[in-house]
Design an enzyme around this catalytic site. Sequence first.
Site, mmCIF file in Angstrom:
data_model
loop_
_atom_site.group_PDB
_atom_site.id
_atom_site.type_symbol
_atom_site.label_atom_id
_atom_site.label_comp_id
_atom_site.label_asym_id
_atom_site.label_seq_id
_atom_site.Cartn_x
_atom_site.Cartn_y
_atom_site.Cartn_z
ATOM 1 N N SER A 123 -12.049 8.033 0.654
ATOM 2 C CA SER A 123 -11.047 7.310 1.435
ATOM 3 C C SER A 123 -10.331 8.304 2.342
ATOM 4 C CB SER A 123 -10.073 6.592 0.513
ATOM 5 O OG SER A 123 -9.466 7.539 -0.309
ATOM 6 N N LEU A 124 -9.378 7.821 3.100
ATOM 7 C CA LEU A 124 -8.629 8.672 4.019
ATOM 8 C C LEU A 124 -7.230 8.859 3.474
ATOM 9 C CD1 LEU A 124 -9.654 6.832 7.289
ATOM 10 C CD2 LEU A 124 -10.409 9.103 6.593
ATOM 11 N N PHE A 164 2.103 2.269 -3.330
ATOM 12 C CA PHE A 164 0.973 2.777 -4.101
ATOM 13 C C PHE A 164 0.691 4.226 -3.691
ATOM 14 C CE2 PHE A 164 -2.798 2.218 -6.634
ATOM 15 C CZ PHE A 164 -3.692 3.120 -6.081
ATOM 16 N N ASP A 165 0.638 4.461 -2.391
ATOM 17 C CA ASP A 165 0.348 5.806 -1.883
ATOM 18 C C ASP A 165 1.402 6.805 -2.323
ATOM 19 O OD1 ASP A 165 -1.888 4.822 -0.672
ATOM 20 O OD2 ASP A 165 -0.950 4.563 1.293
ATOM 21 N N CYS A 225 2.282 -22.830 -18.017
ATOM 22 C CA CYS A 225 2.834 -23.808 -18.941
ATOM 23 C C CYS A 225 1.639 -24.465 -19.622
ATOM 24 C CB CYS A 225 3.658 -24.858 -18.214
ATOM 25 S SG CYS A 225 4.048 -26.240 -19.297
ATOM 26 N N ASP A 235 0.823 -1.218 0.000
ATOM 27 C CA ASP A 235 0.000 0.000 0.000
ATOM 28 C C ASP A 235 0.854 1.264 0.000
ATOM 29 O OD1 ASP A 235 -2.659 -1.149 2.217
ATOM 30 O OD2 ASP A 235 -2.026 -1.738 0.209
ATOM 31 N N LYS A 264 -10.055 11.234 13.857
ATOM 32 C CA LYS A 264 -11.143 12.060 13.318
ATOM 33 C C LYS A 264 -11.457 13.202 14.274
ATOM 34 C CE LYS A 264 -13.293 7.900 11.441
ATOM 35 N NZ LYS A 264 -14.329 6.881 11.640
ATOM 36 N N GLU A 324 -16.823 -1.751 8.374
ATOM 37 C CA GLU A 324 -15.939 -2.684 7.685
ATOM 38 C C GLU A 324 -16.481 -4.094 7.842
ATOM 39 O OE1 GLU A 324 -13.726 -0.765 6.379
ATOM 40 O OE2 GLU A 324 -12.087 -2.054 5.705
ATOM 41 N N LYS A 374 -0.824 4.461 9.301
ATOM 42 C CA LYS A 374 -0.664 3.029 9.008
ATOM 43 C C LYS A 374 0.476 2.438 9.828
ATOM 44 C CE LYS A 374 -2.272 1.812 4.996
ATOM 45 N NZ LYS A 374 -3.017 0.921 4.352
ATOM 46 N N TYR A 419 -18.086 2.400 12.165
ATOM 47 C CA TYR A 419 -17.286 3.538 12.632
ATOM 48 C C TYR A 419 -17.717 4.896 12.096
ATOM 49 C CZ TYR A 419 -15.052 1.933 8.298
ATOM 50 O OH TYR A 419 -14.812 1.493 7.030
ATOM 51 N N ASP A 477 -8.938 -3.820 8.666
ATOM 52 C CA ASP A 477 -8.475 -4.169 7.326
ATOM 53 C C ASP A 477 -9.407 -5.194 6.690
ATOM 54 O OD1 ASP A 477 -6.930 -4.176 5.117
ATOM 55 O OD2 ASP A 477 -5.291 -5.357 5.965
ATOM 56 N N CYS A 535 9.315 -29.039 -18.554
ATOM 57 C CA CYS A 535 9.074 -29.712 -19.838
ATOM 58 C C CYS A 535 9.540 -28.890 -21.032
ATOM 59 C CB CYS A 535 7.591 -30.054 -19.981
ATOM 60 S SG CYS A 535 6.554 -28.606 -20.240
ATOM 61 N N CYS A 591 3.495 -32.097 -19.249
ATOM 62 C CA CYS A 591 4.364 -31.448 -18.272
ATOM 63 C C CYS A 591 4.327 -32.234 -16.953
ATOM 64 C CB CYS A 591 3.902 -30.018 -18.072
ATOM 65 S SG CYS A 591 4.859 -29.110 -16.865
ATOM 66 N N LYS A 621 -7.977 1.102 12.586
ATOM 67 C CA LYS A 621 -8.302 1.002 11.171
ATOM 68 C C LYS A 621 -8.407 -0.484 10.842
ATOM 69 C CE LYS A 621 -6.995 2.922 6.708
ATOM 70 N NZ LYS A 621 -7.319 1.783 5.884
ATOM 71 N N GLU A 677 -9.404 5.727 16.568
ATOM 72 C CA GLU A 677 -10.038 4.422 16.349
ATOM 73 C C GLU A 677 -9.037 3.489 15.700
ATOM 74 O OE1 GLU A 677 -13.227 5.248 13.674
ATOM 75 O OE2 GLU A 677 -14.100 6.773 14.992
ATOM 76 N N ARG A 718 -18.377 -0.132 -1.519
ATOM 77 C CA ARG A 718 -17.862 1.172 -1.881
ATOM 78 C C ARG A 718 -17.909 1.431 -3.385
ATOM 79 N NH1 ARG A 718 -12.372 4.158 -0.172
ATOM 80 N NH2 ARG A 718 -11.291 3.369 -2.016
ATOM 81 N N CYS A 755 9.218 -23.563 -19.656
ATOM 82 C CA CYS A 755 8.883 -24.334 -18.473
ATOM 83 C C CYS A 755 10.127 -25.088 -17.993
ATOM 84 C CB CYS A 755 7.757 -25.319 -18.790
ATOM 85 S SG CYS A 755 7.383 -26.398 -17.406
HETATM 86 S S1 IVH Z 1 -13.653 6.421 8.369
HETATM 87 C C1 IVH Z 1 -14.588 9.738 5.356
HETATM 88 N N1 IVH Z 1 -12.835 4.731 10.193
HETATM 89 O O1 IVH Z 1 -10.366 2.708 5.637
HETATM 90 C C2 IVH Z 1 -14.029 8.746 6.282
HETATM 91 N N2 IVH Z 1 -12.497 4.164 7.904
HETATM 92 O O2 IVH Z 1 -9.052 4.713 3.609
HETATM 93 C C3 IVH Z 1 -14.577 7.419 6.080
HETATM 94 N N3 IVH Z 1 -11.480 1.958 7.561
HETATM 95 O O3 IVH Z 1 -12.807 3.196 3.188
HETATM 96 C C4 IVH Z 1 -13.802 6.318 6.633
HETATM 97 N N4 IVH Z 1 -11.318 1.414 9.681
HETATM 98 O O4 IVH Z 1 -12.878 1.022 4.531
HETATM 99 C C5 IVH Z 1 -12.926 4.985 8.872
HETATM 100 N N5 IVH Z 1 -12.218 3.307 11.924
HETATM 101 C C6 IVH Z 1 -12.308 3.552 10.609
HETATM 102 C C7 IVH Z 1 -11.857 2.652 9.623
HETATM 103 C C8 IVH Z 1 -11.960 2.999 8.274
HETATM 104 C C9 IVH Z 1 -11.115 1.021 8.455
HETATM 105 C C10 IVH Z 1 -11.336 1.811 6.108
HETATM 106 C C11 IVH Z 1 -12.583 2.129 5.336
HETATM 107 C C12 IVH Z 1 -12.260 3.300 4.466
HETATM 108 C C13 IVH Z 1 -10.779 3.254 4.418
HETATM 109 C C14 IVH Z 1 -10.254 4.669 4.273
#
Ligand code: IVH
Length: 667
Positions: A81-82, A35-36, A423, A32, A286, A171, A310, A223, A115, A408, A429, A113, A111, A134, A405
């Site tokens: 997303s966040l 990617f970010d 293959c 991730d 938040k 989630e 993260k 959440y 997965d 083979c 094979c 996060k 809170e 989503r 392969c």
């Molecule tokens: S709040 C606008 N709270 O993380 C804010 N998201 O990258 C909405 N996720 O799509 C999200 N735990 O699938 C929030 N305690 C938590 C979370 C949470 C997991 C996931 C969620 C969201 C992604 C954000």
Amino acid sequence: MNKIESRIQELRRELELHNYNYYVLSNPTIPDREFDEMMKELERMEEEHPEYAGPHSPTQRVGSDLSKEFEQVPHRYPMLSLSNTYSEEEVRDFFDRVSRALNEPFEIVAELKYDGTSISLIYEKGLLVRAVTRGDGTRGDDVTANVKTIRSIPLKLRGEEYPEEFEIRGEILLPWAEFDRLNKERTEQDEPLFANPRNAASGTLKQQNAAIVASRRLDGYFYYLLGENLPADGHYENLVFARTWGFKIPDVIRKYDTVEGIFDYIAYWDIERKNLPVATDGIVLKVNSIQQQRNLGFTAKSPRWAIAYKFQAEQALTRLNSVSFQIGRTGTVTPVANLEPVLLSGTTVKRASLHNEDIIRELDLHIGDMVYVEKGGEIIPKIVGVDVEARSLLIGDQIQFIKYCPECKTLLIRPEGEAAHYCPNESGCPPQIKGRIVHFVTRRAMDIGIGPETIEDLYNAGLVKNAADLYALTIPELLGLERWAEKSAQNLIHSLERSREVPFERVVYALGIRFVGETVARRLITVFHSMEQLQQASLETLTEVNEIGGRIAQSILDYFADPKNRQMVARLREYGLQMEVAEEKLLDRSDKLKGLTIVISGTFSRYSRDEYKEMIEQNGGKNSGSVSKKTDYILAGENMGPAKLEKAAKLGIKIINEDEFLNMLAE
Ligand code: IVH
């Protein structure tokens, strides 16, 4: 094209590919974090050079998990997303930014996060009316039927204090214990394993069959509340209300007014999360007051009032000694890194998965490189980076993906749009041939008492090239091999003899047709009562069978289209294997248990568990793995588990023994 424009194009292509791998295939191929970082670079470049920005850039969307089969519905509020952070400095920056922008006292809710895969639920008048994934952030898949199977999600709210209409987000998760159980089951049934609980959860939620979803025991943690008439101005306080309506709101959420408090929370959970029943990958912060959230507002992709921190996955640094390429039963090529053994999260790691050609190229791996391995949520560790500084002049060769392969020498193929190489030499094979024979003899297939090593020996001696050859083996032939004695040879011949009685459905499963597992085989034979009928089935008749889709049907057609397979099946018939549903079984079918859900528990003396399971299904009943309100009977043998017993007593479910059950059928 100038340098800047070409870099922008390159980043977009890369990010699109990773978006596809992650959201469509549920098979991410880079961490991730990388990617970010790429996304951030692209955002920055588009900001600095707005002439190259465009509506189709990956920066303009939040990923898509849309699939064809579900109805797509718009989200009332977009699902954003966040933004991710990885350091305490960035958390402090967020805190300071919020502080400057608000210029008044504020609280931060911390809170975990989770997965899993995100879900939005709509409640009207206290009833769950819709559950939507989503999707691309503005539209998602309507997966209400599947979500309704999740026991921790209230279909009807408790109390009367809830708003008339609101949305709640959270989630969907597959707990670790369930994940392990599922993968164990999949190992036994020779099915591909789930890489991590997140993939398993999102894959399960997109199942077309809600009964399969129900059997996998997903969980839902919530959440975020949205709506016009929420009970409080505080996000935290609203969640506390939602808990009283029946939602699973984690009780680990906390409110802080200093950044130090937040750091303590992060430090605590970085360790303690390992003891949680579900996967987490960070902390979410938040701003508590909804009024203040409104004042802060959103960017195009994420709220300014929240961020994610993260966790760093556990890593180790070790040397890459070599790379080997393995060929699976279905021909897939898997590159595997052989490492200098190193301790990581309590286990010694010697090998790591390299997934595919693109990953090897991205890492620019050389023999002798010092590499970072990470275990994240995956079972198999992966290489996430190279310590380029540590490279000396004596560095070994760059790793190249093989063209042929290794077994083979056939030219490998990489189908368009896929990351994996195959293959194509199915019938020539060796690992594919041996793999199919190994599958054929497994306990749940033909149950012939030999293992992979014996098959290896028989194959190497030129005695067995396909499953039918097993039945042509003679005792003198076996005695001619090393390590074979009269007794073991006789055992094998007896075992083969006995396998002639193995019922037809297991013969169908034993053939190893791609996508035809035990369940599919059992379904097929309810309609096709003989191998001949199955062999002559068309795409239409196949897809008419309950739960058999186009992909499975095509695979069956392909299998029987191959003359080598038809010939082998014909030989198996000559050797006396069951090629049709036993007559007494056809007679045995009834509706006596129609509408009844029966749980089997304990060990039995008259018949095996599998036989009881079959009897239930043959007589129109449903066999379920866990006791619930929906259970009608528990068929109990010796040593029934105490937890099940207690639950059954609490729910007032009737417990019957073997004799009582058999009487029910005899009546
Ligand atoms: S709040 C606008 N709270 O993380 C804010 N998201 O990258 C909405 N996720 O799509 C999200 N735990 O699938 C929030 N305690 C938590 C979370 C949470 C997991 C996931 C969620 C969201 C992604 C954000």
